[in-house]
Design a protein around this motif. Structure first.
Motif, mmCIF file in Angstrom:
data_model
loop_
_atom_site.group_PDB
_atom_site.id
_atom_site.type_symbol
_atom_site.label_atom_id
_atom_site.label_comp_id
_atom_site.label_asym_id
_atom_site.label_seq_id
_atom_site.Cartn_x
_atom_site.Cartn_y
_atom_site.Cartn_z
ATOM 1 N N GLU A 110 0.829 -1.204 0.000
ATOM 2 C CA GLU A 110 0.000 0.000 0.000
ATOM 3 C C GLU A 110 0.868 1.259 0.000
ATOM 4 O OE1 GLU A 110 -3.951 1.266 2.395
ATOM 5 O OE2 GLU A 110 -2.137 1.080 3.618
ATOM 6 N N ALA A 114 1.162 4.115 -2.865
ATOM 7 C CA ALA A 114 0.922 5.519 -2.515
ATOM 8 C C ALA A 114 2.040 6.405 -3.042
ATOM 9 C CB ALA A 114 0.785 5.657 -1.003
ATOM 10 N N ALA A 119 -4.067 4.654 -5.543
ATOM 11 C CA ALA A 119 -4.884 4.290 -4.385
ATOM 12 C C ALA A 119 -5.644 3.018 -4.724
ATOM 13 C CB ALA A 119 -5.845 5.419 -4.032
#
Length: 428
Positions: A110, A114, A119
Motif C-alpha cells: 500500500e 501511494a 490508491a
C-alpha cells in the motif's frame, strides 16, 4: 508516516479447531493487528466458549443470533470494525492461515502504491492450498494504459498485479472505500458475496494482488465450486446461492448481457444434468437462476441504507428495465419448460425460442433477425394451452404467460409485443 489502525475481521461457524489456528496465526504477525473482531455465526461446537475463555480481552466477539452465512458475518464484522475506528480492515474466513509477514507485506505494498500516486481499491494476498497449489486466484484487471495496452504488468517486477475481484481470504480494505461503497451484502448469505463486493470496490480503479503476502486456505473441499463435481450432498443446495449471487454480481457490475450469458450457461448445465438423471442438482441450478432474476438486495452503509439503483445514480425505470432483461435468463436457450415450470404454464415450445422472440420487448440486444424469425416460425406451429390466458390467438398474437405477467407475443415483426398487467410497452 503514521501507521494505520488495522483491524482483522474473522467470520466463523462451527470450525473451532480451524478458528484457533487462524487466530494464532493472526497474533503471530510481525506487524500486529490493532484490533481483532470475530463474528461467530451462532456456532454450537464450543467456539463461543473457547472465545470467551482463551481470547477474552484479545478479541471482540460479535455473536449472531442465527447463522447468517459468510455474507451476513462480514456485513456485521465490517460494520463493527468501522464503528471501532478501524482505518484498514483485514478480512478473512476462519480457515485462513496467514504467514507471519502477511499483513506487513500488504501494508508495504500500500505504501509503495501511494508513492506512485495510486490508491488501490483493495489489496489481497497470494493464496495456496496446504499442498502448495494456487487457489482463490483473483481475476486480473485488464484496464488499459495511455497507449491502449492492458496495464496489468506495470508493477509485475515488484510483485503487484492489478485485479478486479478477489475473495474474503486475506483481503485488506480501507475505511474510505467502505464508507464510499458500503458493506458486503448480507442477503447473499454464502458464496459469491466476496465477488460482488470486490467488483463494487474496484468499479473506479483496480485492487492489487500482493505476491509477497502469503496465506494458506484450508478448504473443506478444494478446487473450483461446481455442482457437477460437488461430492457433498449436504452442500448441493448452497450452489443455488452461488448461481443467484453470481447473476446479481454480473448484472450489477458487468451488465445484463453478461448476466444472461451466465444464466444460460447454468441452464445448459442443468439440462445436461437432467438428461443424466441428476434431477436434484439440475433443480438447484434452475432455482438459482430463477432467484437471480428477482434478487435485488439494497446496499447498506454504516450510517444508513440506500437502494442499489440510486447509489449509482440510476432511475428506477432503468433498474426495472435491467431486471426485465435479466428475467429472460429464465427462458434458458434450449432448456425445455418441464425442467422448472409447473404444468399449464408452458407446454411444448422451447424456451430459447421464447427468449429470442421476447428479448426485443425488454430492450435485449444481440438477437439476430434470422434467429428471431426462426423462433417465430417454430412457435407459430405450436399451441400454448391454458385456456384464454395462454395460447389464444389475439389479433395475430399469442398470449404467453411469463411468471405473473401475460405477454402478447407478436407473430408479425411489424406488430408490437405488449405485456398485459405490467408497465412494459415496447416495440417488438
Amino acid at each position: 508516516m503514521r501507521s494505520s489502525v488495522v483491524f482483522a475481521v474473522v467470520v466463523t461457524w462451527n470450525r473451532r479447531a480451524l478458528l484457533e489456528q487462524c487466530l494464532a496465526h493472526l497474533f503471530a504477525q510481525t506487524r500486529p493487528c490493532d484490533g481483532l473482531i470475530v463474528v461467530d455465526n451462532a456456532s454450537d461446537d464450543g467456539a463461543a466458549e473457547m472465545l470467551a475463555d482463551a481470547w477474552a480481552g484479545r478479541a471482540t466477539v460479535v455473536r449472531m443470533a442465527t447463522n447468517t452465512g459468510g455474507a451476513g458475518g462480514f456485513n456485521a464484522g465490517v460494520r463493527a470494525a468501522m464503528q471501532a475506528g478501524a482505518e484498514r480492515l483485514w478480512l478473512m474466513d476462519d480457515d485462513v492461515l496467514a504467514a507471519p509477514d502477511a499483513l506487513e507485506a500488504l501494508l508495504a505494498a500500500e505504501a509503495l502504491l501511494a508513492r506512485d500516486g495510486a490508491a488501490p481499491a483493495f489489496l489481497c494476498s497470494s493464496v495456496r492450498s496446504p499442498e502448495g497449489h494456487l487457489t482463490n486466484t483473483p481475476e486480473i484487471d485488464r484496464r488499459e494504459n495511455v497507449l491502449g495496452y492492458p496495464a496489468w504488468g506495470e508493477r509485475l517486477d515488484r510483485g503487484l498485479i492489478p485485479v478486479r475481484q478477489a475473495t474474503f481470504v486475506s483481503l485488506l480494505v480501507g475505511r474510505a472505500a467502505v464508507a464510499r461503497h458500503g458493506l458486503p451484502l448480507a442477503p447473499m448469505f454464502i458464496w459469491g458475496d466476496d465477488t460482488e463486493y470486490t467488483l463494487r470496490l474496484s468499479r473506479d480503479g483496480p485492487g492489487h494482488l500482493v505476491a509477497a503476502s502469503r496465506v494458506v486456505h484450508v478448504r473443506a473441499a478444494p478446487g473450483r465450486l461446481s455442482i457437477e463435481t460437488e461430492p457433498d450432498a449436504a452442500r448441493e443446495r448452497l450452489h443455488r446461492y452461488l448461481t443467484r449471487n453470481i447473476i446479481l454480481a454480473k448484472r450489477r457490475h458487468e451488465g445484463a448481457g453478461s448476466a444472461l450469458r451466465y444464466a444460460a450457461s447454468r441452464l445448459r448445465i442443468a439440462g445436461g444434468l437432467a438428461l443424466k438423471g441428476r434431477w436434484r442438482k439440475a433443480g438447484v441450478l434452475v432455482a438459482g437462476v430463477l432467484d437471480g432474476a428477482r434478487f435485488d438486495p439494497e446496499v447498506e452503509f454504516c450510517t444508513g441504507v440506500v437502494a442499489a439503483g440510486r447509489a449509482r445514480g440510476l432511475r428506477w425505470s432503468q433498474v426495472r428495465a435491467a431486471y426485465g432483461r435479466t428475467c429472460l435468463a429464465l427462458l434458458g436457450l434450449g432448456v425445455t419448460a418441464p425442467l422448472f415450470l409447473t404444468p399449464g404454464q408452458f407446454s411444448g415450445p422451447r424456451l430459447g425460442d421464447l427468449a429470442l422472440l421476447i428479448a426485443p420487448a425488454y430492450g435485449g440486444g444481440g438477437v439476430r433477425a434470422d434467429e428471431a424469425a426462426a423462433a417465430r416460425g417454430r412457435l407459430d406451429r405450436r399451441v400454448l394451452p391454458d385456456g384464454h390466458d395462454a395460447g389464444a390467438a389475439v389479433g395475430g398474437r399469442r398470449v404467453v404467460r411469463c411468471g405473473r405477467r401475460r405477454l402478447l407475443v407478436s407473430m408479425d415483426r411489424r406488430q408490437p409485443c405488449r405485456a398485459a398487467r405490467c408497465g412494459f410497452d415496447r416495440a417488438g
